[in-house]
Design a protein around this motif. Structure first.
Motif, PDB file in Angstrom:
ATOM      1  N   PRO A   1       2.643  20.818 -31.667  1.00 42.28           N
ATOM      2  CA  PRO A   1       2.358  19.908 -30.554  1.00 42.28           C
ATOM      3  C   PRO A   1       1.500  20.572 -29.476  1.00 42.28           C
ATOM      4  CG  PRO A   1       4.663  19.778 -31.160  1.00 42.28           C
ATOM      5  CD  PRO A   1       4.085  20.919 -31.938  1.00 42.28           C
ATOM      6  N   GLY A   2       0.599  19.743 -28.866  1.00 38.14           N
ATOM      7  CA  GLY A   2      -0.288  20.234 -27.817  1.00 38.14           C
ATOM      8  C   GLY A   2      -1.577  20.803 -28.336  1.00 38.14           C
ATOM      9  N   GLU A   3      -1.690  20.890 -29.677  1.00 34.36           N
ATOM     10  CA  GLU A   3      -2.868  21.489 -30.272  1.00 34.36           C
ATOM     11  C   GLU A   3      -3.969  20.431 -30.410  1.00 34.36           C
ATOM     12  OE1 GLU A   3      -4.145  23.777 -34.381  1.00 34.36           O
ATOM     13  OE2 GLU A   3      -2.054  23.483 -33.884  1.00 34.36           O
TER      14      GLU A   3
ATOM     15  N   LEU B   1      -2.173  16.570 -30.617  1.00 34.83           N
ATOM     16  CA  LEU B   1      -0.893  16.217 -31.232  1.00 34.83           C
ATOM     17  C   LEU B   1       0.186  16.277 -30.168  1.00 34.83           C
ATOM     18  CD1 LEU B   1       0.793  15.624 -33.800  1.00 34.83           C
ATOM     19  CD2 LEU B   1       1.011  18.112 -34.080  1.00 34.83           C
ATOM     20  N   GLU B   2       0.832  15.130 -29.967  1.00 38.37           N
ATOM     21  CA  GLU B   2       1.818  15.058 -28.897  1.00 38.37           C
ATOM     22  C   GLU B   2       3.189  15.540 -29.352  1.00 38.37           C
ATOM     23  OE1 GLU B   2       1.340  12.414 -25.665  1.00 38.37           O
ATOM     24  OE2 GLU B   2       0.319  10.965 -26.942  1.00 38.37           O
ATOM     25  N   SER B   3       3.569  15.280 -30.617  1.00 41.44           N
ATOM     26  CA  SER B   3       4.875  15.744 -31.133  1.00 41.44           C
ATOM     27  C   SER B   3       4.802  15.813 -32.648  1.00 41.44           C
ATOM     28  CB  SER B   3       5.990  14.794 -30.681  1.00 41.44           C
ATOM     29  OG  SER B   3       5.833  13.516 -31.254  1.00 41.44           O
ATOM     30  N   LEU B   4       5.754  16.565 -33.205  1.00 39.31           N
ATOM     31  CA  LEU B   4       5.822  16.714 -34.675  1.00 39.31           C
ATOM     32  C   LEU B   4       7.214  16.321 -35.117  1.00 39.31           C
ATOM     33  CD1 LEU B   4       4.117  17.637 -37.079  1.00 39.31           C
ATOM     34  CD2 LEU B   4       5.002  19.945 -36.745  1.00 39.31           C
TER      35      LEU B   4
ATOM     36  N   ASP C   1       6.904   7.598 -38.890  1.00 37.65           N
ATOM     37  CA  ASP C   1       5.977   7.266 -39.978  1.00 37.65           C
ATOM     38  C   ASP C   1       4.606   7.895 -39.730  1.00 37.65           C
ATOM     39  OD1 ASP C   1       7.910   5.788 -41.220  1.00 37.65           O
ATOM     40  OD2 ASP C   1       7.321   3.906 -40.262  1.00 37.65           O
ATOM     41  N   TYR C   2       4.201   7.984 -38.429  1.00 38.33           N
ATOM     42  CA  TYR C   2       2.910   8.562 -38.068  1.00 38.33           C
ATOM     43  C   TYR C   2       3.110   9.645 -37.019  1.00 38.33           C
ATOM     44  CZ  TYR C   2       1.391   4.102 -40.066  1.00 38.33           C
ATOM     45  OH  TYR C   2       1.222   3.028 -40.873  1.00 38.33           O
ATOM     46  N   LEU C   3       2.139  10.538 -36.965  1.00 40.74           N
ATOM     47  CA  LEU C   3       2.168  11.568 -35.938  1.00 40.74           C
ATOM     48  C   LEU C   3       1.452  11.033 -34.687  1.00 40.74           C
ATOM     49  CD1 LEU C   3       1.284  14.748 -38.016  1.00 40.74           C
ATOM     50  CD2 LEU C   3       3.537  13.934 -37.310  1.00 40.74           C
ATOM     51  N   PRO C   4       2.114  11.055 -33.514  1.00 37.87           N
ATOM     52  CA  PRO C   4       1.473  10.522 -32.293  1.00 37.87           C
ATOM     53  C   PRO C   4       0.335  11.436 -31.806  1.00 37.87           C
ATOM     54  CG  PRO C   4       3.583  11.500 -31.746  1.00 37.87           C
ATOM     55  CD  PRO C   4       3.489  11.545 -33.239  1.00 37.87           C
TER      56      PRO C   4
END
Length: 635
Positions: free
Chosen positions: A49-51, A102-105, A110-113
């Motif tokens: 996340p954050g990347e 990428l906000e979270s993992l 179903d999807y990556l935010p």
């Protein structure tokens, strides 16, 4: 994050926890192909996340944009983060590459935010940080005026302090609103989100280069181009290329300029003339009007004395009105040149700013740039006919137009007033104010005493049409006469006594009584009747000296009426003419001759019945015949 439209092809099932790296042999050929595909879909590197990651748009839904990021799950970006086009399309197409954060993992989603906006901000911060480290100049737009300076959008909000806006202090920061500015990042704190920028640093560096070139070519009298940088009450600062020049408000136009903003605006590119240049202090004075012809050149030829002109009133002062004849050339109508007959206290009584007026040129001084105008000269002067129509001694009729403490103004002709001074109103009364004998609007007759057309003054007298009570008094009364009068005023030095109406004399304190009088008011009072003797008179100065003490000594117990009768009789006797005296002497001489002839005839014999006593009387009469008759000594 869940999505209602789940697609097995776009959301493959992840293998069960603890599954072997190599899947078991499939029961059939289809199972082997799926396992092979799944093995290929496993990400080649880890993400967190954050990347900031890069992906490809695979599908555009109503609310989301699905992105293939090379992971076993697709990422989803809110469609609202894409700016729609004018035709309503989402502003992104399938197959296009996009960067997002990428906000979270979360494996349960179903999807990556993903967030495209955060990615853009991240890139902006990276660009700002790079500019901060390298000193790179970046461009931003001024958003608003805030406390202490300006808010500037450089992708993120930055603070531009007021002291760093320009190389010179700027009083009005509002004028920079919505303008693009070139700034340098001088301070930043990414964690707190603070960025401080400076426009002054950029300008100083740019000006240093321009300044070197400008100083080499700049000289007095040169015509140069510049850009208006700032406007103040007294002028405008013009950037000539690394060095600023002052264009003073008085050098902007030959005409009247109330504020520099009437002529120039910030950002205007103008052509100016270098009036003064101090290379050592780097001060430059500029002129704009000097590029235009001076309207005062040949002003005397354009506006000769006594010519009539038309102009517009542009200003009013206590002492007159300024009239613009043409741009940059004004004339003054002094308040004394506005009316022949009226005393104008302020020009606003006759004129207003903006009025079109006609005037006469009285004087032109090109050297001192002064032009005198006259308003009253456009009409005939009523005083010019006064001396032709009237002479001193003429009696005129007029109406009292105004009454002042010192006299009354009488209209002799339309626009011409004469003054009757308070001392010329009447012989008979001591007047404190003209309103005691005259009223406004009253028609009166007066005698002209003096005509002064140059100073427009006409002196009148009403009392000269009345008998002079002083002249009559001096004819009737003389020194030595005793009269009865009434005390009208008391002073420390004596008392003023009214002898007849309008005629007063002074009893000095030394003539009030035989004994010393310290204070006249202790012995006499106003209104008291007293008997006085005339000691001296001065007809020219209209002064009479009186004495109460002398009157008491001469009158004694006599009645004033009988005393005056005796005085009148004595005056009558004393006023005998030379003819009367000559007739009396002739008669006396004849009588004496007759008496002498009789005596000679009877010298030897006395008359019958005469006694010695009669003879003695006769002798006595003869002896007395040589004595002059009473009243003939002077003759």
């Amino acid at each position: 994050m869940e999505h209602q439209d789940k697609n097995p092809e776009m959301n493959p099932e992840t293998p069960a926890e603890g599954a072997p790296a190599t899947p078991p042999a499939p029961a059939d050929e289809g199972a082997q192909d799926f396992a092979s595909l799944l093995e290929q879909y496993v990400p080649r590197k880890e993400i967190k996340p954050g990347e900031l990651i890069r992906g490809r748009v695979v599908k555009i839904l109503d609310d989301w944009v699905l992105v293939d990021i090379g992971y076993k799950k697709e990422g989803a970006i809110p469609r609202s983060e894409f700016q729609p086009t004018e035709d309503g399309s989402p502003g992104i197409e399938e197959g296009a590459e996009v960067e997002a954060v990428l906000e979270s993992l979360d494996e349960d989603e179903d999807y990556l935010p993903l967030s495209k906006e955060k990615a853009e901000r991240l890139k902006i911060w990276e660009r700002v940080e790079r500019a901060y480290k390298t000193g790179e100049v970046i461009t931003g737009r001024v958003m608003d005026r805030i406390k202490g300076g300006l808010s500037v959008d450089i992708g993120v909000r930055a603070f531009l302090p007021g002291s760093l806006v320009d190389v010179r202090p700027v009083r009005n920061l509002e004028m920079f609103k919505d303008q693009e500015v070139r700034v340098r990042v001088i301070k930043m704190n990414r964690r707190r989100g603070n960025i401080v920028v400076s426009r002054k640093h950029v300008l100083e560096e740019e000006n240093a280069e321009k300044k070197k070139v400008t100083l080499e070519t700049l000289e007095e009298g040169a015509v140069v181009k510049g850009v208006v940088k700032n406007i103040t009450e007294y002028g405008a600062f013009v950037d000539l290329g690394g060095i600023d020049g002052l264009l003073h408000v008085t050098d902007m136009s030959w005409g009247r300029v109330n504020h520099p903003s009437e002529v120039v605006n910030i950002g205007d590119e103008i052509e100016v003339k270098v009036l003064k240049f101090d290379r050592e202090k780097e001060r430059v004075s500029l002129g704009l009007k000097q590029l235009q012809p001076d309207p005062w050149e040949n002003a005397a030829e354009k506006y000769p004395v006594l010519s009539r002109i038309r102009g517009k009133v542009v200003s009013l002062t206590d002492y007159g009105a300024f009239v613009e004849l043409e741009e940059g050339l004004e004339g003054l109508i002094h308040v004394s040149e506005m009316s022949w007959t009226k005393r104008v206290k302020h020009p606003s009584k006759l004129l207003n700013v903006g009025d079109e007026v006609e005037a006469v040129v009285l004087e032109v001084d090109e050297e001192n740039r002064r032009l005198s105008l006259g308003l009253k000269q456009t009409t005939p002067n009523p005083w010019s006919v006064i001396q032709e129509k009237y002479q001193v001694g003429d009696v005129i009729k007029g109406v009292v137009r105004n009454i002042a403490d010192f006299g009354a103004f009488i209209e002799v002709e339309e626009g011409v007033d004469g003054l009757v001074h308070i001392s010329d109103l009447t012989w008979n009364r001591r007047i404190k104010h003209p309103s005691e004998v005259l009223k406004k609007g009253q028609e009166v007759e007066a005698k002209i005493l003096k005509i002064d057309t140059e100073n427009q003054r006409l002196s009148l007298s009403i009392k000269d049409l009345q008998p002079d009570v002083w002249e009559e008094f001096f004819k009737r009364y003389h020194v030595g006469d005793i009269l009865e009068g009434k005390i009208v005023r008391l002073t420390d030095f004596g008392a003023f006594v009214e002898l007849t109406e309008g005629v007063e004399g002074l009893v000095h304190v030394s003539e009030m009584a035989h004994e010393r009088v310290e204070k006249p008011s202790d012995r006499f009072q106003v209104g008291q009747s007293v008997r006085v003797k005339i000691l001296r008179t001065d007809p020219e100065e209209r002064k009479i000296g009186l004495s109460i003490r002398a009157a008491l000594d001469e009158l004694g117990d006599k009645d004033l009426a009988s005393y005056q009768a005796e005085r009148e009789e004595e005056k009558a006797k004393a006023s005998i003419t030379v003819g009367d005296m000559a007739g009396d002497l002739s008669a006396l001489k004849k009588r004496i001759e007759e008496q002498a002839a009789g005596r000679n005839a009877d010298a030897d014999a006395p008359a019958e019945g005469a006694t010695a006593e009669d003879e003695a009387r006769a002798d006595a009469g003869e002896a007395g015949g040589d004595e002059p008759a009473p009243g003939t000594e002077d003759a």
